[in-house]
Scaffold this active site. Sequence first.
Site, short mmCIF file in Angstrom:
data_model
loop_
_atom_site.label_atom_id
_atom_site.label_comp_id
_atom_site.label_asym_id
_atom_site.label_seq_id
_atom_site.Cartn_x
_atom_site.Cartn_y
_atom_site.Cartn_z
N ASP A 7 34.90 32.84 33.10
CA ASP A 7 34.52 33.65 34.25
C ASP A 7 34.08 35.00 33.69
O ASP A 7 34.91 35.85 33.36
CB ASP A 7 35.76 33.79 35.16
CG ASP A 7 35.55 34.79 36.28
OD1 ASP A 7 34.42 35.27 36.46
OD2 ASP A 7 36.54 35.07 36.97
N ASP A 42 41.26 43.40 38.31
CA ASP A 42 40.08 42.55 38.14
C ASP A 42 38.84 43.35 38.52
O ASP A 42 38.08 42.95 39.40
CB ASP A 42 40.25 41.29 39.01
CG ASP A 42 39.19 40.24 38.74
OD1 ASP A 42 38.46 40.36 37.73
OD2 ASP A 42 39.08 39.30 39.55
N ASP A 101 32.42 37.39 35.07
CA ASP A 101 32.13 38.39 36.12
C ASP A 101 30.62 38.53 36.33
O ASP A 101 29.97 37.55 36.61
CB ASP A 101 32.79 39.73 35.76
CG ASP A 101 34.32 39.61 35.70
OD1 ASP A 101 34.86 38.65 36.27
OD2 ASP A 101 34.97 40.48 35.08
N ASN A 123 37.27 41.92 42.86
CA ASN A 123 37.70 40.54 43.11
C ASN A 123 37.30 40.09 44.51
O ASN A 123 37.47 40.82 45.48
CB ASN A 123 39.21 40.38 42.89
CG ASN A 123 39.61 38.92 43.04
OD1 ASN A 123 39.86 38.43 44.14
ND2 ASN A 123 39.64 38.20 41.94
N SER A 124 36.80 38.86 44.58
CA SER A 124 36.24 38.33 45.84
C SER A 124 37.28 38.16 46.94
O SER A 124 36.93 38.09 48.11
CB SER A 124 35.59 36.98 45.58
OG SER A 124 34.66 37.08 44.54
N GLU A 179 28.41 36.08 38.30
CA GLU A 179 28.30 36.21 39.75
C GLU A 179 27.31 37.31 40.11
O GLU A 179 27.14 38.28 39.37
CB GLU A 179 29.69 36.49 40.35
CG GLU A 179 30.34 37.78 39.91
CD GLU A 179 31.84 37.84 40.20
OE1 GLU A 179 32.58 36.96 39.70
OE2 GLU A 179 32.27 38.77 40.90
N LYS A 228 32.59 44.83 38.98
CA LYS A 228 32.81 43.93 40.11
C LYS A 228 34.16 44.20 40.77
O LYS A 228 35.02 44.93 40.23
CB LYS A 228 32.70 42.46 39.66
CG LYS A 228 33.62 42.01 38.53
CD LYS A 228 35.09 41.82 38.85
CE LYS A 228 35.39 40.81 39.91
NZ LYS A 228 35.30 39.42 39.43
N ARG A 245 27.01 32.08 40.12
CA ARG A 245 27.94 32.16 41.26
C ARG A 245 27.34 32.98 42.38
O ARG A 245 26.96 34.14 42.19
CB ARG A 245 29.24 32.76 40.77
CG ARG A 245 30.21 33.17 41.87
CD ARG A 245 31.58 33.35 41.27
NE ARG A 245 32.45 34.19 42.04
CZ ARG A 245 33.68 34.52 41.66
NH1 ARG A 245 34.16 34.06 40.51
NH2 ARG A 245 34.43 35.29 42.40
N SER A 283 39.92 32.41 33.86
CA SER A 283 39.77 33.25 35.06
C SER A 283 39.79 34.74 34.75
O SER A 283 40.68 35.22 34.04
CB SER A 283 40.94 32.91 36.01
OG SER A 283 41.21 33.99 36.88
N GLY A 284 38.85 35.45 35.32
CA GLY A 284 38.82 36.91 35.16
C GLY A 284 40.03 37.56 35.81
O GLY A 284 40.62 38.50 35.26
N LEU A 285 40.38 37.04 36.99
CA LEU A 285 41.57 37.58 37.67
C LEU A 285 42.81 37.40 36.80
O LEU A 285 43.58 38.34 36.59
CB LEU A 285 41.76 36.88 39.03
CG LEU A 285 43.07 37.21 39.77
CD1 LEU A 285 43.12 38.68 40.15
CD2 LEU A 285 43.23 36.34 41.01
N HIS A 345 31.05 30.42 46.51
CA HIS A 345 32.40 30.91 46.77
C HIS A 345 32.57 31.27 48.24
O HIS A 345 31.63 31.72 48.90
CB HIS A 345 32.71 32.12 45.89
CG HIS A 345 34.18 32.32 45.66
ND1 HIS A 345 35.13 31.39 46.03
CD2 HIS A 345 34.88 33.33 45.09
CE1 HIS A 345 36.33 31.83 45.68
NE2 HIS A 345 36.22 33.02 45.11
C1 SPV Z 1 38.78 34.28 39.13
O1 SPV Z 1 39.60 33.36 38.96
O2 SPV Z 1 38.81 35.33 38.49
C2 SPV Z 1 37.71 34.13 40.12
C3 SPV Z 1 37.94 33.38 41.35
O3 SPV Z 1 36.67 34.71 39.91
S1 SPV Z 1 38.36 34.52 42.58
O4 SPV Z 1 39.59 35.20 42.18
O5 SPV Z 1 38.53 33.77 43.81
O6 SPV Z 1 37.29 35.51 42.73
MG MG Z 2 36.82 36.25 38.63
#
Ligand code: SPV
Ligand code: MG
Length: 340
Positions: free
Chosen positions: A130, A103, A132, A167-168, A159, A165, A204, A91-93, A235
């Site tokens: 991930d 993130d 990004d 974070n979503s 994505e 980016k 994504r 996970s990027g986060l 997502h």
């Molecule tokens: C991540 O886990 O970094 C994701 C999912 O991209 S989210 O945090 O929901 O964007």
């Molecule tokens: Mg991410």
Amino acid sequence: STSGKKKTTQLKQLLSSPQLAFLMEAHSGLSARIVQEAGTYLAYSRLKKLQRVLLAVLSTTSWITTSPTFCLFSKFLKACSVSGFPGIWASGLSISAQLGVRDSNEASWTQVLEVVEFMADATDIPILLDADTGYGNFNNARRLVRKLEDRGIAGCCIEDKRFPKTNSLLDGRQQPLADVEEFSLKIKACKDHQRDPDFCMVARVEAFIAGWGLQEALTRAEAYRNAGADAILIHSKKSNPSDIEAFMSEWNNKCPVVIVPTKYFSTPTIQFKELGISTVIWANHNLRASVSAMQNTCRQIMSEQSLVNIERKVASVAEIFRLQQDHELKAAENCYLPKK
Ligand code: SPV
Ligand code: MG
């Protein structure tokens, strides 16, 4: 690997199989190893519990643990152990958070590459990174793909947002989307550039996140599929799965669909199966679990100025050595260090 298949092939099969699969988040070599052994560890802790019960009943130590019956039983338990997660979501986060940054592409792509290399070295199961937005345009993204292949990463998810980016799940932030054609060509560039035919590109779609409707999501998903994406990650940050349901009812299973139910966490998993989802990502729960554990531990040690009450709550030092596979080094030393 344990299955004898390449990690890329494992991920490709996991995505394309009709069975619902789960990817668990990890953000370091250690957390990746914990994800991989989740099922085995379950059996191991059951065995430990059973051992304690047996010991309590018979109150003898060495006889039980060394008895052939016990050894056989432990083998049996291992054999019927639930297998661990079949793959990892890098996970990027979580990776950015464990590095202490946001993130928002604050960690450079090579810094992410370093982390994910430790994760790949620590495990036999495939990792989906991930990535990004691909850290730039098509050229940056396709170069990333080659580097990921070199380091044993099975696939990456990019994505359709703009670099850097956001974070979503952040509230009240602009989520400007990439141009559909530009992003489709970025996917195509990655697919054209990969050397291993089984390396997976997941595209994504951030249309729902950015406040667009179903039509935009479908148009984008179709364009990315045509560009060669192996799967679509759709997502949503609604607290119910209505976006996902709407998407799935129109998508007609044109290619595998991946979801991240962080915000609609109370939806029963069976519903995802019924919708025809391929893969569910539990996206950040190891990071969040470790944060809670570390906060509680710090608080308690600080206030009590003692380790007495914390010792039984934290993993033993021996457990850390086990996770580091110290036994392998010990055996190697036996082989390769001169015996005086
Ligand atoms: C991540 O886990 O970094 C994701 C999912 O991209 S989210 O945090 O929901 O964007
Ligand atoms: Mg991410």
